[in-house]
Design a protein around this motif. Structure first.
Motif, mmCIF file in Angstrom:
data_model
loop_
_atom_site.group_PDB
_atom_site.id
_atom_site.type_symbol
_atom_site.label_atom_id
_atom_site.label_comp_id
_atom_site.label_asym_id
_atom_site.label_seq_id
_atom_site.Cartn_x
_atom_site.Cartn_y
_atom_site.Cartn_z
ATOM 1 N N LEU A 61 5.553 -3.988 4.433
ATOM 2 C CA LEU A 61 3.947 -3.986 4.827
ATOM 3 C C LEU A 61 4.011 -3.360 6.801
ATOM 4 O O LEU A 61 3.395 -2.173 7.014
ATOM 5 C CB LEU A 61 2.992 -5.079 5.135
ATOM 6 N N MET A 118 1.927 -3.096 -4.855
ATOM 7 C CA MET A 118 0.781 -2.880 -4.210
ATOM 8 C C MET A 118 0.690 -1.989 -4.975
ATOM 9 O O MET A 118 -0.618 -0.909 -5.037
ATOM 10 C CB MET A 118 1.667 -2.630 -3.197
ATOM 11 N N GLU A 127 -6.675 -0.212 4.654
ATOM 12 C CA GLU A 127 -6.862 -1.351 5.051
ATOM 13 C C GLU A 127 -7.305 -2.714 4.752
ATOM 14 O O GLU A 127 -6.074 -3.606 5.683
ATOM 15 C CB GLU A 127 -8.788 -0.167 4.883
ATOM 16 N N GLY A 128 -6.546 -2.468 3.468
ATOM 17 C CA GLY A 128 -5.944 -3.914 2.575
ATOM 18 C C GLY A 128 -4.738 -4.404 3.214
ATOM 19 O O GLY A 128 -4.181 -5.301 3.501
ATOM 20 N N ALA A 129 -4.248 -3.429 3.503
ATOM 21 C CA ALA A 129 -2.272 -4.082 4.325
ATOM 22 C C ALA A 129 -2.767 -3.996 5.130
ATOM 23 O O ALA A 129 -2.559 -5.505 5.316
ATOM 24 C CB ALA A 129 -1.913 -2.558 4.122
ATOM 25 N N PHE A 152 0.186 5.078 1.296
ATOM 26 C CA PHE A 152 -1.013 4.441 1.792
ATOM 27 C C PHE A 152 -2.017 5.589 1.008
ATOM 28 O O PHE A 152 -2.604 6.006 0.945
ATOM 29 C CB PHE A 152 -1.554 3.209 2.772
ATOM 30 N N THR A 153 -3.114 4.861 0.315
ATOM 31 C CA THR A 153 -4.600 5.218 -0.748
ATOM 32 C C THR A 153 -5.239 4.574 0.632
ATOM 33 O O THR A 153 -4.902 3.742 1.811
ATOM 34 C CB THR A 153 -5.170 4.569 -1.745
ATOM 35 N N GLY A 191 -6.133 0.945 -0.029
ATOM 36 C CA GLY A 191 -5.061 0.697 0.541
ATOM 37 C C GLY A 191 -4.646 0.429 2.131
ATOM 38 O O GLY A 191 -4.087 -0.796 2.239
ATOM 39 N N GLN A 237 -2.369 -2.896 -7.253
ATOM 40 C CA GLN A 237 -3.118 -3.345 -6.283
ATOM 41 C C GLN A 237 -4.189 -1.931 -5.713
ATOM 42 O O GLN A 237 -4.981 -2.242 -4.590
ATOM 43 C CB GLN A 237 -2.733 -3.909 -4.798
ATOM 44 N N TRP A 260 -2.818 -0.083 -3.738
ATOM 45 C CA TRP A 260 -2.629 -0.039 -2.173
ATOM 46 C C TRP A 260 -1.950 1.223 -1.693
ATOM 47 O O TRP A 260 -1.941 1.638 -0.698
ATOM 48 C CB TRP A 260 -2.052 -0.922 -1.464
ATOM 49 N N LEU A 261 -1.295 1.665 -2.701
ATOM 50 C CA LEU A 261 -0.047 3.055 -3.177
ATOM 51 C C LEU A 261 -0.872 4.212 -3.512
ATOM 52 O O LEU A 261 -0.916 3.547 -4.937
ATOM 53 C CB LEU A 261 1.253 2.352 -2.698
#
Length: 114
Positions: A9, A43, A78-80, A72-73, A76, A46, A48-49
């Protein structure tokens, strides 16, 4: 989050809008593919990616196989950032301390998403 996931990350967040391919991530985190790919898979699951293959034309023009890119999505990213902030609060800044700088990182790589 594991310390290895933290390293992935932290590296990907150095330039969060740029796509990454596994070899580049392994070179800058010192993680082998057998460790990196399960992290990227988690990821992806989840949300995120996202991953995609680069355009055939780019690979052919450079005389190499296509690369599979990860980026990143929107959610994702923001979550990361939140997960890394929590990690840093618990473990300190750069707890893993094993990232290597990439002088080319500031240059965007053009790829065809899809």
């Amino acid at each position: 989050m594991t310390s290895n996931a933290e390293r992935v990350l932290r590296y990907m967040l150095t330039s969060p809008m740029d796509p990454n391919w596994a070899r580049d991530i392994t070179e800058h985190t010192d993680l082998p593919n057998g460790t990196l790919l399960p992290i990227l898979t988690r990821m992806l699951k989840q949300g995120w990616l996202e991953r995609y293959w680069e355009d055939d034309f780019i690979a052919e023009s450079e005389g190499r196989p296509r690369r599979r890119y990860y980026r990143f999505t929107q959610g994702g990213l923001e979550g990361a950032r939140i997960a890394l902030a929590h990690w840093t609060a618990e473990h300190g800044s750069h707890a893993s301390g094993r990232l290597r700088p990439n002088p080319l990182r500031s240059h965007s790589t053009e790829v065809n998403g899809g």
